[in-house]
Design a protein around this motif. Structure first.
Motif, PDB file in Angstrom:
ATOM      1  N   THR A  20      14.610  64.645  -6.524  1.00 52.89           N
ATOM      2  CA  THR A  20      14.747  66.092  -6.400  1.00 52.89           C
ATOM      3  C   THR A  20      15.387  66.682  -7.645  1.00 52.89           C
ATOM      4  O   THR A  20      14.909  67.686  -8.199  1.00 52.89           O
ATOM      5  N   VAL A  21      16.453  66.063  -8.111  1.00 53.51           N
ATOM      6  CA  VAL A  21      17.146  66.554  -9.304  1.00 53.51           C
ATOM      7  C   VAL A  21      16.248  66.463 -10.533  1.00 53.51           C
ATOM      8  O   VAL A  21      16.176  67.406 -11.338  1.00 53.51           O
ATOM      9  N   ILE A  24      13.579  69.191 -10.491  1.00 52.10           N
ATOM     10  CA  ILE A  24      14.162  70.491 -10.817  1.00 52.10           C
ATOM     11  C   ILE A  24      14.422  70.608 -12.315  1.00 52.10           C
ATOM     12  O   ILE A  24      14.106  71.627 -12.943  1.00 52.10           O
ATOM     13  N   TRP A  96      15.877  72.382  -3.896  1.00 51.10           N
ATOM     14  CA  TRP A  96      17.216  71.796  -3.811  1.00 51.10           C
ATOM     15  C   TRP A  96      17.748  71.820  -2.372  1.00 51.10           C
ATOM     16  O   TRP A  96      18.332  70.852  -1.891  1.00 51.10           O
ATOM     17  N   ASP A 100      16.574  67.397  -0.896  1.00 51.66           N
ATOM     18  CA  ASP A 100      17.542  66.293  -0.867  1.00 51.66           C
ATOM     19  C   ASP A 100      17.555  65.571   0.472  1.00 51.66           C
ATOM     20  O   ASP A 100      17.606  64.338   0.528  1.00 51.66           O
TER      21      ASP A 100
END
Length: 204
Positions: A20-21, A24, A96, A100
């Motif tokens: 996810t990070v 992004i 976000w 997660d």
């Protein structure tokens, strides 16, 4: 007049959401890169790597395998392009908030696969409905919609801490995930489509 701003979900996770990070950061990085390009170059960049249904149709009719492959590839590259600050902000914040927990439950690899498959089939559905359209489509909305759909299945009653403005009066409320996601889907109906008359980069 009222304004609703989601702040965070009240749904704990047990692992670090690496995918996810990374997604992004890649999206933001590409968006910043676009911002530093000259206006005409930036527009050409978006039109080259965004997904245009009509281009895919023309390549199929011409039976040009190279262009067919390229246009299919733009389905995936278009997931990392956005039409403006509001577009990328809403998408990345939604990713976000919900990504997660979905990644935590499914695992990193399965989450990544589902992310791209969701984006691919969302683009395919758009293609079927707009088979000759010359309008370029960008954004991660389709991929994120798939993630959010799974979130509803896994955590339908999870609470989203939300800042709700009534005129100028701020109120904090906890909204069920299924209700917030429904609102998000409605807000995305007209997002991610850039026409030749739009300015996805703002003034200057």
């Amino acid at each position: 007049m009222s304004i609703i701003i989601p702040l965070r979900d009240l749904n704990p996770r047990s692992t670090t959401p690496y995918i996810t990070v990374i997604l992004i950061l890649i999206n933001i990085g590409i968006f910043v890169f676009e911002m530093f390009l000259p206006r005409d170059v930036a527009m050409n960049f978006v039109y080259a790597f965004g997904f245009t249904p009509g281009d895919l149709t023309n390549s199929i009719l011409d039976f040009n395998l190279g262009f067919i492959g390229f246009n299919i590839a733009t389905i995936f590259s278009s997931m990392f392009l956005h039409g403006g600050f509001g577009h990328i902000l809403s998408n990345m914040w939604a990713l976000w908030l919900f990504g997660d927990n979905v990644e935590d439950r499914l695992g990193h690899f399965r989450f990544l696969v589902i992310y791209f498959l969701s984006g691919f089939f969302a683009a395919l559905a758009h293609y079927v409905l707009n088979i000759t359209s010359p309008i370029v489509v960008v954004g991660a909305s389709g991929a994120i919609a798939g993630v959010m759909g799974i979130y509803i299945i896994l955590f339908p009653l999870a609470k989203i801490k939300t800042l709700f403005f009534i005129l100028i009066i701020p109120i904090f409320i906890n909204v069920p995930a299924f209700l917030f996601i429904g609102i998000w889907f409605l807000s995305q109906i007209s997002s991610g489509v850039i026409s030749l008359f739009d300015d996805p980069y703002g003034a200057g």
